[in-house]
Design a protein around this motif. Sequence first.
Motif, PDB file in Angstrom:
ATOM      1  N   GLY A 294     -30.763  22.114 -11.089  1.00  0.00           N
ATOM      2  CA  GLY A 294     -32.179  22.282 -10.749  1.00  0.00           C
ATOM      3  C   GLY A 294     -32.978  23.062 -11.765  1.00  0.00           C
ATOM      4  O   GLY A 294     -34.129  23.440 -11.501  1.00  0.00           O
ATOM      5  N   CYS A 295     -32.403  23.321 -12.946  1.00  0.00           N
ATOM      6  CA  CYS A 295     -33.126  24.062 -13.984  1.00  0.00           C
ATOM      7  C   CYS A 295     -34.194  23.170 -14.620  1.00  0.00           C
ATOM      8  O   CYS A 295     -33.962  21.981 -14.866  1.00  0.00           O
ATOM      9  CB  CYS A 295     -32.169  24.529 -15.077  1.00  0.00           C
ATOM     10  N   ILE A 296     -35.343  23.764 -14.927  1.00  0.00           N
ATOM     11  CA  ILE A 296     -36.355  23.048 -15.699  1.00  0.00           C
ATOM     12  C   ILE A 296     -36.635  23.741 -17.027  1.00  0.00           C
ATOM     13  O   ILE A 296     -37.423  23.249 -17.835  1.00  0.00           O
ATOM     14  CB  ILE A 296     -37.674  22.897 -14.913  1.00  0.00           C
ATOM     15  N   PHE A 297     -35.965  24.880 -17.278  1.00  0.00           N
ATOM     16  CA  PHE A 297     -36.270  25.676 -18.469  1.00  0.00           C
ATOM     17  C   PHE A 297     -34.987  26.302 -18.989  1.00  0.00           C
ATOM     18  O   PHE A 297     -34.119  26.730 -18.217  1.00  0.00           O
ATOM     19  CB  PHE A 297     -37.285  26.762 -18.101  1.00  0.00           C
ATOM     20  N   THR A 298     -34.859  26.346 -20.309  1.00  0.00           N
ATOM     21  CA  THR A 298     -33.750  27.057 -20.937  1.00  0.00           C
ATOM     22  C   THR A 298     -34.251  27.693 -22.218  1.00  0.00           C
ATOM     23  O   THR A 298     -35.337  27.374 -22.707  1.00  0.00           O
ATOM     24  CB  THR A 298     -32.557  26.118 -21.204  1.00  0.00           C
ATOM     25  N   ARG A 299     -33.479  28.633 -22.735  1.00  0.00           N
ATOM     26  CA  ARG A 299     -33.815  29.234 -24.028  1.00  0.00           C
ATOM     27  C   ARG A 299     -32.573  29.251 -24.894  1.00  0.00           C
ATOM     28  O   ARG A 299     -31.433  29.265 -24.398  1.00  0.00           O
ATOM     29  CB  ARG A 299     -34.392  30.648 -23.887  1.00  0.00           C
ATOM     30  N   PHE A 300     -32.790  29.218 -26.197  1.00  0.00           N
ATOM     31  CA  PHE A 300     -31.701  29.284 -27.165  1.00  0.00           C
ATOM     32  C   PHE A 300     -31.927  30.480 -28.070  1.00  0.00           C
ATOM     33  O   PHE A 300     -32.995  30.623 -28.654  1.00  0.00           O
ATOM     34  CB  PHE A 300     -31.631  28.004 -28.000  1.00  0.00           C
ATOM     35  N   HIS A 301     -30.899  31.315 -28.227  1.00  0.00           N
ATOM     36  CA  HIS A 301     -30.995  32.480 -29.107  1.00  0.00           C
ATOM     37  C   HIS A 301     -31.099  32.070 -30.578  1.00  0.00           C
ATOM     38  O   HIS A 301     -31.472  32.887 -31.412  1.00  0.00           O
ATOM     39  CB  HIS A 301     -29.749  33.358 -28.942  1.00  0.00           C
ATOM     40  N   TRP A 302     -30.717  30.843 -30.890  1.00  0.00           N
ATOM     41  CA  TRP A 302     -30.787  30.378 -32.278  1.00  0.00           C
ATOM     42  C   TRP A 302     -31.177  28.900 -32.276  1.00  0.00           C
ATOM     43  O   TRP A 302     -31.121  28.219 -31.268  1.00  0.00           O
ATOM     44  CB  TRP A 302     -29.465  30.604 -33.006  1.00  0.00           C
ATOM     45  N   GLN A 303     -31.568  28.401 -33.443  1.00  0.00           N
ATOM     46  CA  GLN A 303     -32.118  27.051 -33.539  1.00  0.00           C
ATOM     47  C   GLN A 303     -31.036  26.003 -33.302  1.00  0.00           C
ATOM     48  O   GLN A 303     -29.880  26.184 -33.707  1.00  0.00           O
ATOM     49  CB  GLN A 303     -32.758  26.837 -34.913  1.00  0.00           C
ATOM     50  N   GLN A 304     -31.462  24.892 -32.669  1.00  0.00           N
ATOM     51  CA  GLN A 304     -30.517  23.843 -32.296  1.00  0.00           C
ATOM     52  C   GLN A 304     -30.828  22.535 -33.024  1.00  0.00           C
ATOM     53  O   GLN A 304     -31.802  22.421 -33.776  1.00  0.00           O
ATOM     54  CB  GLN A 304     -30.553  23.638 -30.788  1.00  0.00           C
ATOM     55  N   ASP A 305     -29.995  21.530 -32.770  1.00  0.00           N
ATOM     56  CA  ASP A 305     -30.078  20.256 -33.477  1.00  0.00           C
ATOM     57  C   ASP A 305     -31.124  19.336 -32.852  1.00  0.00           C
ATOM     58  O   ASP A 305     -31.369  19.368 -31.647  1.00  0.00           O
ATOM     59  CB  ASP A 305     -28.704  19.573 -33.427  1.00  0.00           C
TER      60      ASP A 305
END
Length: 534
Positions: A294-305
Amino acid sequence: MRYNISLNKWNFSIEKLNYCAKVTSPHTWNVDDSVMKHRGYAEYETTVFIDETLKNNKAFISFNAVYHTAKIYINTVFAGEHSRSGFTPFKIDVTDKIIFGKNNTIKVIVNNTHIDEMLPHKDDFDWADDGGIIRKAELQFMPKNAIEYIRAEECISSIHNDFCSGRLLIKTAFLDGSTKNANLKIMDYSTGKTVIEKHFENIQNEITVDFENLKPWSCCSPNLYRIALETDNDYYEIRTGLRTVEVKGEKVFLNGKEIYLKGCEWMPGSHPDFGMAEPLEHSIKCLKQLKNAGCIFTRFHWQQDDALFDWCDENGLLVQEEIPYWGYPKQATPLQFDIAKQQADEMVYFHSNHPSIICWGVGNELGAETEPTINYVKDMIAYFKSIDSRRLVNYVSNTLSRIENADKDDAALYGDIAMWNDYLGLWEPSDDIKNHMIRTCKKAKGMPLLVSEFGLCEPHFKGGDKERERILKERLEMYAKIENICGYMWFSLNDYRTHCGEAGENKMRQRVHGSTDLYGNEKPSYRLLCELQK
């Protein structure tokens, strides 16, 4: 005509360890039992035949990421390097280094030593330090006057009955710096139907297009469009979505509708068999776990592909992508400003067409009550906004709640959303968590506050997954009662590999912080997360 050659077969060596192997990239040596402890230099070498028919083209060598420093040689001649950023894409013009009609030797010298001239800084970060060509690599050939890039920026004037109207600003450039006549097409990604088609004379930097009755992009309806430019000798297209994100008072709005950012953070690169070279299939498994919960939001501590963001675009998962400035140095020097701006440029250049990315992040837990951190955050927020006006920009604080800082300023308050890592009763002792939290949220009164982390880290804190379940349930009940909390981020989806973890050894060294294990196997707290968020 554009033409790409995949670079995925390499002869790999670490001279210091007298180690050689044939490998396939994406690749990291830090999950290989023989050399997993190595931090330093390694070499990748391959031979590629370049057909004579490509000689009238520009040639680039392109990497989606090399961690963290790469020096590239073509036929023993130095062609260029990329440094100070191990997770952002880059490409280098190698036209004058290629020998057409013959085999060409490509060598990439990679270094993953912990260094000062890097973000993340030295060993001051909380994830794996896997070295290697960790994402896709290829040779790219294109006409000498080809389209260099297309960047789409929408200005939506109205949304009615699930359709939007407005103006699209399309920024572009040509490799030779010239002007061109070009045909523009905008196509519905799902149907392939052309919805706008126009011819433009003497395009140089940008064109504008009015649009009506197109479908906006959102979490529940992730509508996408292909935007293509065609000149006499080149065709190039990108994919994007039309959406607005803004803050009004204490609320966040997507396409003019208030949105509650319920979410969970996932720490990629944690599967012990693959590390930071995780295959897309495993990444998608983890992203599906976020959506299924049910998540609509996430964060990444570093850049992704890009491929990961493509999935988020297609499935309506909102993202904050961050510069990996975590923990130290607490006082940013001109060097950290300069590196952060380089990474911001690369993030916007390569990732700005992804509608799923609604926020940029400038750092995490840098001592936000101090003047140097506040100045760094203010400067970087202004810089991001100067190169990309379509997104929110934030800083993640772990000091907003400190009792001794009650009357102090905090860098989180300069973001569009005040982001706060809530570890009350854990990393931050508290005798009265409920009132402590209320005081913290009042400090951000008048703006939205997002709990950017909360959870349990074992074995530093005891209680196992039962305690994780208790914290999850308790905190969600508290957050729901505080008006300016606009969302939360459970930390984390998974236990994660890290060079500084409290549990495990070698490639299994980890922080036990997740509701799934390193392999993605679900714990009871994951099932509770699903239940509470549905």
